[in-house]
Design an enzyme around this catalytic site. Structure first.
Site, PDB file in Angstrom:
ATOM      1  N   ARG A   1      10.795  -7.063  -4.097  1.00  0.00           N
ATOM      2  CA  ARG A   1       9.597  -6.483  -3.492  1.00  0.00           C
ATOM      3  C   ARG A   1       9.623  -6.629  -1.972  1.00  0.00           C
ATOM      4  O   ARG A   1       9.210  -5.719  -1.243  1.00  0.00           O
ATOM      5  CB  ARG A   1       8.334  -7.130  -4.070  1.00  0.00           C
ATOM      6  CG  ARG A   1       7.055  -6.433  -3.625  1.00  0.00           C
ATOM      7  CD  ARG A   1       5.851  -6.898  -4.413  1.00  0.00           C
ATOM      8  NE  ARG A   1       5.545  -8.307  -4.184  1.00  0.00           N
ATOM      9  CZ  ARG A   1       4.529  -8.947  -4.763  1.00  0.00           C
ATOM     10  NH1 ARG A   1       3.742  -8.297  -5.625  1.00  0.00           N
ATOM     11  NH2 ARG A   1       4.299 -10.225  -4.508  1.00  0.00           N
TER      12      ARG A   1
ATOM     13  N   LYS B   1       3.723  -5.394   0.715  1.00  0.00           N
ATOM     14  CA  LYS B   1       2.972  -6.607   1.035  1.00  0.00           C
ATOM     15  C   LYS B   1       3.067  -6.903   2.536  1.00  0.00           C
ATOM     16  O   LYS B   1       3.531  -7.978   2.959  1.00  0.00           O
ATOM     17  CB  LYS B   1       3.484  -7.779   0.195  1.00  0.00           C
ATOM     18  CG  LYS B   1       2.439  -8.853  -0.066  1.00  0.00           C
ATOM     19  CD  LYS B   1       2.911  -9.792  -1.153  1.00  0.00           C
ATOM     20  CE  LYS B   1       1.937 -10.947  -1.373  1.00  0.00           C
ATOM     21  NZ  LYS B   1       0.640 -10.498  -1.904  1.00  0.00           N
TER      22      LYS B   1
ATOM     23  N   GLU C   1      -7.678  -1.849  -6.381  1.00  0.00           N
ATOM     24  CA  GLU C   1      -7.450  -3.266  -6.633  1.00  0.00           C
ATOM     25  C   GLU C   1      -8.490  -4.112  -5.936  1.00  0.00           C
ATOM     26  O   GLU C   1      -9.255  -3.631  -5.101  1.00  0.00           O
ATOM     27  CB  GLU C   1      -6.038  -3.685  -6.230  1.00  0.00           C
ATOM     28  CG  GLU C   1      -5.706  -3.527  -4.760  1.00  0.00           C
ATOM     29  CD  GLU C   1      -4.274  -3.975  -4.459  1.00  0.00           C
ATOM     30  OE1 GLU C   1      -4.078  -5.185  -4.236  1.00  0.00           O
ATOM     31  OE2 GLU C   1      -3.368  -3.126  -4.436  1.00  0.00           O
TER      32      GLU C   1
END
Length: 418
Positions: free
Chosen positions: A162, A264, A300
């Site tokens: 990720r 992220k 989210e």
């Protein structure tokens, strides 16, 4: 950046500090799955007659005052577990012993990393991360098994991949998967006495990738730094594993199509602080965001993914660029399917949320957190009886049992550090 520049000063009131002669460098990477740490000098603690501790939930700082020196003897014995109040650690920073540092220059190749004493770092005021937000972070956990000796990492390769995906989006070089995983292993084992006793929490691992090279005009930084630090943690929300209360936000938005919501990057989290602060001032635990186009589809929560359960069918918003592909989210989906549940990844409307039988959140920090109520445009809907719902409880039990080594890992998700 030289070693002396990275650690110009260490707060010796709160950190363990070495003798001047002490230095530890990272050994060459190993591809073995059972990992053993390098030899460290023994740590001798000299406790104050009294201690000072401060806990602030959800991102606060918790400091335990102690004094320590490193002996230069050949003994490798260290205290098995740090002497702190493990029953009240909360989710806040507790400075530990070591951090890991690795550099990357303009050629895109990362140098050999090293372990250093945890402390401040020094960067140029024109660093890319400070001026243009060129930075990423990850989060994963290490758990102490019931035997008290072995330590388990949970799916570190997923975090490595990720970070590499995020780095590509942010025009940054990234460590290889092997470099990332071995650096995590090295850091955890160097700080293994901070891994909580079984059932008392976990060691939160925070890898950072930052543009630390100096830039003035808008451009990728010429130098990058990869850092890993760790902290023992308990529950993320102050409610612990009790249900949390969410408010649906329809004015502020976390991400936009074509933006960076799916990686992220550090800026994604600063953007939610305003709405989160307003919500917490009103007594809510956190904020649930909607899509910015139609303002009716769930995306989210500030730092975790959302699931709903209706008639035993589990649904969660699909990953399409505006939602972070959570590793706990992915794990819960896989666990649910092995348990016989039907799981749908699709657009989920706010109306479906209000009609759900159960709602829960997932994330590295929260693991699985039941939602007790959702408030939308002044309407409050409650779920359950003040505890886990049947489905979320089952998924939580299976996942945490895997993470802690309480059941056989048929998924091959954990990495044992012996």
């Amino acid at each position: 950046m030289e070693r002396a520049a990275i650690l110009p000063s260490v707060n010796q009131n709160y950190l363990l500090f070495p003798s001047r002669a002490f230095s530890t460098r990272l050994h060459s990477f190993s591809s073995t799955r059972n990992f053993s740490p390098p030899s460290f000098s023994s740590i001798k603690l000299q406790h104050f007659s009294s201690s000072v501790s401060s806990n602030v939930s959800n991102g606060g700082i918790s400091l335990t005052r102690c004094n320590a020196v490193l002996s230069n003897s050949s003994s490798t014995e260290v205290s098995e577990v740090a002497d702190i109040d493990w029953d009240n650690i909360g989710f806040g920073l507790k400075p530990t012993d070591y951090m890991y540092v690795m550099k990357c220059n303009m050629d895109g190749e990362f140098s050999k990393g090293e372990l250093q004493r945890f402390g401040n770092i020094e960067v140029s005021p024109s660093a890319g991360v400070l001026n243009y937000g060129q930075g990423l972070f990850e989060g994963l956990k290490a758990y102490r098994k019931e035997d008290g000796n072995n330590i388990l990492l949970f799916r570190p390769e997923e975090n490595a991949n990720r970070m590499r995906n995020g780095a590509e989006r942010m025009c940054m070089p990234a460590p290889t998967v092997e470099q990332f995983v071995e650096a995590v292993k090295e850091t955890v084992l160097a700080n293994k006495r901070w891994v909580p006793p079984p059932g008392k929490g976990s060691l939160y691992v925070r890898p950072l990738l930052m543009g630390t090279g100096a830039v003035l005009g808008l451009a990728p930084a010429p130098e990058y730094t990869f850092i890993i630090y760790v902290s023992p943690v308990g529950n993320y929300f102050k409610e612990g594993v009790a249900p949390i209360n969410l408010i649906v936000e329809n004015e502020f938005h976390r991400a936009t199509p074509g933006g960076t919501g799916g990686v992220k990057t550090i800026g994604n989290y600063a953007a939610v602080l305003k709405a989160q602060s307003i919500a917490k001032a009103k007594g809510y635990s956190d904020v649930l965001y909607l899509d910015c186009v139609y303002k009716r589809f769930l995306e989210e929560v500030s730092s975790c993914n959302i699931f709903i359960v209706k008639d035993n069918v589990i649904s969660t918003p699909e990953i399409k660029g505006t939602i972070l592909p959570g590793i706990t989210r992915k794990s819960i989906i896989d666990v649910a399917r092995t348990q016989g549940f039907q799981v749908e990844e699709r657009n989920v409307t706010v109306d479906e949320l209000l009609e759900a039988d159960e709602v829960f959140c997932t994330g590295t920090a929260v693991v699985v957190s039941p939602v007790g109520s959702v408030t939308y445009k002044g309407k409050r809907v409650s779920y359950g009886e003040g505890t886990f719902g049947t489905v979320s409880k089952q998924l939580y039990t299976v996942l945490t049992s895997l993470q802690m080594g309480l059941i056989e890992d048929n998924m091959k998700w954990t990495v044992n550090l012996s």
